[in-house]
Write a protein that holds these residues in place. Structure first.
Motif, PDB file in Angstrom:
ATOM      1  N   SER A   3     -93.244 -10.101 -15.734  1.00  0.00           N
ATOM      2  CA  SER A   3     -92.549  -9.246 -16.687  1.00  0.00           C
ATOM      3  C   SER A   3     -91.283  -9.924 -17.228  1.00  0.00           C
ATOM      4  O   SER A   3     -90.930  -9.761 -18.384  1.00  0.00           O
ATOM      5  N   ASN A   4     -90.600 -10.679 -16.368  1.00  0.00           N
ATOM      6  CA  ASN A   4     -89.411 -11.414 -16.821  1.00  0.00           C
ATOM      7  C   ASN A   4     -89.775 -12.483 -17.844  1.00  0.00           C
ATOM      8  O   ASN A   4     -89.063 -12.684 -18.823  1.00  0.00           O
ATOM      9  N   ALA A   9     -89.776 -14.330 -23.364  1.00  0.00           N
ATOM     10  CA  ALA A   9     -90.503 -14.785 -24.550  1.00  0.00           C
ATOM     11  C   ALA A   9     -90.179 -13.901 -25.742  1.00  0.00           C
ATOM     12  O   ALA A   9     -89.978 -14.395 -26.856  1.00  0.00           O
ATOM     13  N   HIS A  10     -90.093 -12.582 -25.510  1.00  0.00           N
ATOM     14  CA  HIS A  10     -89.742 -11.660 -26.599  1.00  0.00           C
ATOM     15  C   HIS A  10     -88.310 -11.901 -27.076  1.00  0.00           C
ATOM     16  O   HIS A  10     -88.034 -11.867 -28.284  1.00  0.00           O
ATOM     17  N   GLN A  13     -88.284 -15.093 -29.072  1.00  0.00           N
ATOM     18  CA  GLN A  13     -88.861 -14.873 -30.400  1.00  0.00           C
ATOM     19  C   GLN A  13     -87.891 -14.090 -31.289  1.00  0.00           C
ATOM     20  O   GLN A  13     -87.745 -14.381 -32.469  1.00  0.00           O
ATOM     21  N   ALA A  14     -87.214 -13.109 -30.717  1.00  0.00           N
ATOM     22  CA  ALA A  14     -86.238 -12.326 -31.475  1.00  0.00           C
ATOM     23  C   ALA A  14     -85.085 -13.222 -31.942  1.00  0.00           C
ATOM     24  O   ALA A  14     -84.609 -13.097 -33.077  1.00  0.00           O
ATOM     25  N   ALA A  15     -84.654 -14.124 -31.076  1.00  0.00           N
ATOM     26  CA  ALA A  15     -83.583 -15.050 -31.453  1.00  0.00           C
ATOM     27  C   ALA A  15     -84.036 -15.983 -32.574  1.00  0.00           C
ATOM     28  O   ALA A  15     -83.296 -16.238 -33.532  1.00  0.00           O
ATOM     29  N   LEU A  16     -85.259 -16.488 -32.463  1.00  0.00           N
ATOM     30  CA  LEU A  16     -85.800 -17.349 -33.528  1.00  0.00           C
ATOM     31  C   LEU A  16     -85.923 -16.586 -34.850  1.00  0.00           C
ATOM     32  O   LEU A  16     -85.618 -17.120 -35.916  1.00  0.00           O
TER      33      LEU A  16
END
Length: 154
Positions: A3-4, A9-10, A13-16
């Motif tokens: 889960s971590n 990864a989310h 992706q949000a930062a990218l």
């Protein structure tokens, strides 16, 4: 544990996505106003003509006007867009700045030679016109290339 890594990864992706959005926003803001390149072209053309035909005092006055005008244009651009990017340090977009510098130097050098050696004034005016046109063409191409470059994913 799994889960971590999904959460990480989310977040990554949000930062990218945030970076990509900021780049796209910067690209949209970096649009020169319609008057920017014509004024820059007039400053550059005036510099070329006066350096070719003028005496020492004319050269000094024109240098002050030219560099002062560049400072005002840069300040106006930065105020309008929130940033300033050096044309010689703009990545691939700089390829539009380099030929412009060559055209300006070659035009001024050739016109100066023809004026000093042959007494001809008209090459200075032709060089000034060429520089004016080149600034407008290459400057707009630089803007397009810079915006495209900013929109591309790093």
């Amino acid at each position: 544990m799994e889960s971590n890594s999904v959460r990480d990864a989310h977040e990554a992706q949000a930062a990218l996505n945030a970076i990509e959005g900021a780049r796209a926003s910067a690209a949209e803001r970096l649009t020169s106003p319609w008057w920017y390149h014509p004024i820059l072209g007039l400053l550059a053309a005036g510099f070329v003509v006066s350096y070719t035909l003028g005496g020492v005092w004319v050269m000094l006055i024109v240098s002050v006007v030219y560099f002062g005008g560049l400072g005002i244009l840069m300040g106006s651009y930065k105020k309008r867009t929130g940033m300033w990017i050096n044309g010689l340090k703009a990545g691939k977009a700089s390829w539009w700045t380099l030929p412009l510098a060559v055209i300006m130097i070659a035009g001024m050098g050739g016109a100066y030679y023809l004026h000093a050696d042959r007494g001809l004034d008209w090459p200075a005016w032709v060089a000034g016109i060429i520089v004016f046109v080149a600034v407008n063409i290459f400057g707009r191409r630089f803007d397009v290339a810079l915006r495209s470059q900013l929109r591309q994913r790093a």
